[in-house]
Every structure is written in C-alpha cells, then in structure tokens.
Design an enzyme around this catalytic site. Sequence first.
Site, short mmCIF file in Angstrom:
data_model
loop_
_atom_site.label_atom_id
_atom_site.label_comp_id
_atom_site.label_asym_id
_atom_site.label_seq_id
_atom_site.Cartn_x
_atom_site.Cartn_y
_atom_site.Cartn_z
N HIS A 122 27.70 85.71 51.28
CA HIS A 122 26.52 85.28 50.53
C HIS A 122 26.05 86.34 49.53
CE1 HIS A 122 24.00 87.94 53.01
NE2 HIS A 122 24.76 87.56 54.02
N ASP A 123 25.62 85.85 48.39
CA ASP A 123 24.96 86.65 47.35
C ASP A 123 25.89 87.66 46.68
OD1 ASP A 123 22.13 85.64 47.78
OD2 ASP A 123 22.55 86.46 49.77
N GLY A 140 27.91 90.61 52.54
CA GLY A 140 26.90 90.07 51.64
C GLY A 140 26.45 91.04 50.57
#
Length: 260
Positions: A122-123, A140
């Site tokens: 994520h991200d 992440g």
Amino acid sequence: MATQIHPSAQIDPGATLGEDVRIGAFTVIDAGVEIGDGTWIGPHCSVTGITRIGRDNRITGHAAIGGDPQDKKYHGEYTTLEIGDRNTIREFCTINRGTGDGGGVTRIGDDNWLLAYVHIAHDCLIGNSCVFSNNATLAGHVVVEDHVILSGFAGVHQFCRIGAHAFIGMGAFVNGDVPPFLMVAQEKYARARGINSEGLKRRGFDATRIAAIKRAYRALYMADAKLDDAKSELAEIASGSDDVRAFLDFIERGERPLLR
C-alpha cells in the site's frame, strides 16, 4: 479490434473497459475498475477495488491487482490503485491499494516490468522503466524513482526511497534510503558497493557525468567523513553537475537514515 472477454470471466457491470481489451478465463473484474485500451489480462486474475489501469498493459495469469492494503489500520476507506501504460505484470504479482491515512493511493508509472511473485504494498509510488525481478518485495510507503532495477528476492523496508538508476542486488534487504545511481549488494544488511556505472552507460550517461557521480560516491562512502562534511563536499561537486545536485537533493529530503 473489439474487446474480447472469455465466457467464464466475471465482469461487474460497474467496471469500465476500453477498446481492444482482452480478459482471460476465470478472471474477476470488480465494479469501480477502469481498464484502458489495448490492455490484456490473462486467466485467473482478480482486479478489485478502485483500480485504474492505463493502455497496452500485459497482466499475466493469477495476478491479484487492487486488493485491500495489508494494514490493520485500514477500515474500508476510499483508496485507489493507479497503473500507467505499457507495463508488464507477470504471474502471481500482488499490488495493493493505498491506505486512508497513508496518502490514499498506490501508483505505478509507465513501461515497468514486474516479474513473477513481485509484491507492491500500500501507498508505494513507482516511477517509469523499472524492472522488479522475481519475488522482489516492497513494504508500504516505498518510493522508487525511474530506471531502478530490483534483483530477485530483494526486499525494501517501509518508507524507504530508492533513487533513479539504482541497482539493488539479489537478496538485498534495504532498510535505508538508497541515493540515485548506486549499486547495492547484500551482507547483513544492504550496503553500497559502487555506482551503477553499467546501467548509466546503457542509458547514455557520458564519461564526464559518470566521473562526477563517482566523485560524489567517493565523498559519501569512501572518505570516512562525517555525513555533514560529506554533504559539504557533495555541494561543491554539485556546482558543476546536475546529477550530483540530484544526488544531494535526494539525501536532503530523506526521513529515514541514509544507507551508508
């Protein structure tokens, strides 16, 4: 050519498909997914969540694209995955959407090769023309700039940044920022082993540019100087080299310790 969807594929009516899109057998496409013209998605894939995929991508079988972030703090917030154009995403790759408090988006640029079993958490923000070899893994919030190569089984700690044109060797565990142009190899933790000179030559860097980058590398990694003293010398070199200026700017922006 018209869009071609295998009869066994499940396409939600809320998905948007461009022209000449091909969807393989038993693939599932959720509502909210947008797929650009000419993109090919193989069999047994899942494309979920709010995921936007550009033009002329090739996604091979069993990839899981746009899944929920693997973060206990995520509770269903609106987050997205954005993939650019002409990327190759091979078997069993997993790419997660962003988190609500982490920027909200995972983004991948254009012309990247993500080989089998690559994981992008994520991200993460990935630039253009990168190659991630088999089993390379990003935690992440990792930022990877353009033309980076991650060799097989390389792993990158959350919130780290990897500068443009860097080369990360096989099995290297990266737990600090990697400045542009470096070549990194594994010992206990990843450490710098010189600049990525062969990759720079392939991308048209001439001898003068490479020599300046080598001077910067020696100042930072071989002179046994304190970081502030090394940055002062880098600033002098940067007065005659845009590449070294980018090198120094990258270091100045860091939030994690510099890989040194």
